[in-house]
Design an enzyme around this catalytic site. Structure first.
Site: not given
Ligand code: ASP
Length: 366
Positions: A216, A245-247
């Site tokens: 990200t 959906v992620g954070d």
């Molecule tokens: N935070 C992102 C998600 O969970 C992935 C990442 O940052 O590695 O979608």
């Protein structure tokens, strides 16, 4: 005679008196951050070295803080070789690239986000459009795409040849009981890798963080006046269940900006960040007076506390994944922290863009 109800009404209208809040840190409490400095500072995930330089350049030139961070991350979204963000991102289990992004603009208290958006190379720009042109904060899936089209964003194929090949290989390696064959199983030599993939060894099941490939970019900036903005944008977890959906597009999880206090964003295991309201927690801890790095570490302790499922723990009961926070306060003090050692972040202070090591909770062995 004044009733208790009248008293509460008056208090609410006039704002709580100091006596009423003594000993408490209400969410609307006076910020602990007093503006003392006036040189812009940008902080980002480690893949944002150019982004922080761009963001500071834009605000130094008089540009808006949100334009600055979005311009900072756009080249990373457009980069086909970054397989964790925007165009070229690794797809979901169906082979479709679904992108998540959020933005927050401190001075206007604005927020916009898109999730599971398909076909738009720069989802952060659609998030800005959600903020500017709608009364909503978050649009998802097909609706987000239709909105993007209405705002003039072209719909394009986001799956690069490189990402498609990795997905094909992942699918074939998933199980020896389905009908998809690996090269070894078929006995027929695979096509030669595209030149950009030569010597590019990727573990399709396990990144260096102990989880599937992911990544990200987050970028936050504070300008001379102490105004803040932030953006987070990602293709999320590789091979995710379609619709996951992620954070990153969740305000308060993958990003939070309060113009009275500071900004924070995250990368890493999104599920852990969502469950602990990660970036919001960091900003609230800064409001309560913590330095950015300490606030990041404290919020990570909560992630560890929430990590009780054995499947997410190593043999010592510690998280078998990583989470990173990147924070800057209104004074331009900044910090980054991760659960595990070895992580870093990008920062630009007084025109000098560099990488620094993140603070951490646990030392990686070996
Ligand atoms: N935070 C992102 C998600 O969970 C992935 C990442 O940052 O590695 O979608």
């Amino acid at each position: 005679m004044k009733t208790r109800r009248d008293f509460l009404k008056t208090s609410a209208g006039a704002g709580l008196s100091a006596a009423a809040v003594a000993g408490a840190q209400p969410l609307m409490g006076a910020p602990a951050i007093l503006l003392r400095r006036n040189s812009p500072v940008a902080v980002a995930s480690s893949n944002g070295l150019e982004s922080v330089a761009t963001a500071v350049g834009v605000v130094e030139g008089g540009g808006d803080t949100l334009d600055a961070v979005v311009q900072g991350v756009n080249p990373v979204e457009m980069d086909p070789n970054d397989t964790s963000v925007g165009y070229g991102g690794l797809p979901n289990a169906d082979g479709t690239v679904q992108l998540d992004s959020s933005v927050m603009h401190g001075p206007s208290r604005g927020a916009g986000a898109v999730a599971a958006l398909e076909g738009v190379k720069m989802p952060s720009r659609v998030a800005v459009d959600v903020m500017r042109h709608t009364d909503h904060v978050l649009l998802v899936g097909k609706g987000a795409q239709r909105f993007a089209i209405s705002m003039g964003h072209p719909i394009e194929e986001l799956l690069t040849e490189r990402a498609r090949r990795r997905w094909i290989e992942w699918r074939a390696r998933m199980s020896d009981r389905d009908d998809y064959l690996t090269a070894e199983e078929s006995g027929y030599p695979p096509p030669p890798p595209p030149p950009e993939d030569e010597g590019d060894e990727v573990d399709l099941f396990d990144s260096h963080d102990g989880v599937r490939p992911h990544g990200t970019i987050n970028c936050n900036v504070v300008n001379r006046e102490g105004d803040l903005s932030g953006v987070t944008t990602t293709s999320g977890l590789a091979w995710k269940i379609p619709g996951r959906v992620g954070d990153s597009p969740i305000v308060g999880a993958g990003l939070y900006v309060d113009n009275d206090v500071g900004a924070c964003g995250s990368t890493g295991r999104g599920e852990a960040v969502i469950k602990t309201c990660g970036s919001h927690s960091v900003v609230e801890l800064m409001r309560a007076g913590m330095a950015p790095q300490d606030a990041c570490l404290e919020a990570l302790r909560r992630v560890v506390r929430f990590c009780v499922a054995p499947r997410l723990q190593d043999e010592q009961g510690r998280p078998n994944f990583n989470v990173n926070y990147y924070a800057v306060n209104k004074n331009g003090e900044y910090g980054g922290a991760a659960i595990w050692s070895g992580a870093g972040f990008a920062v630009c202070v007084a025109g000098d863009a560099r990488r620094e090591d993140s603070a951490y909770l646990f030392e990686r062995s070996g």
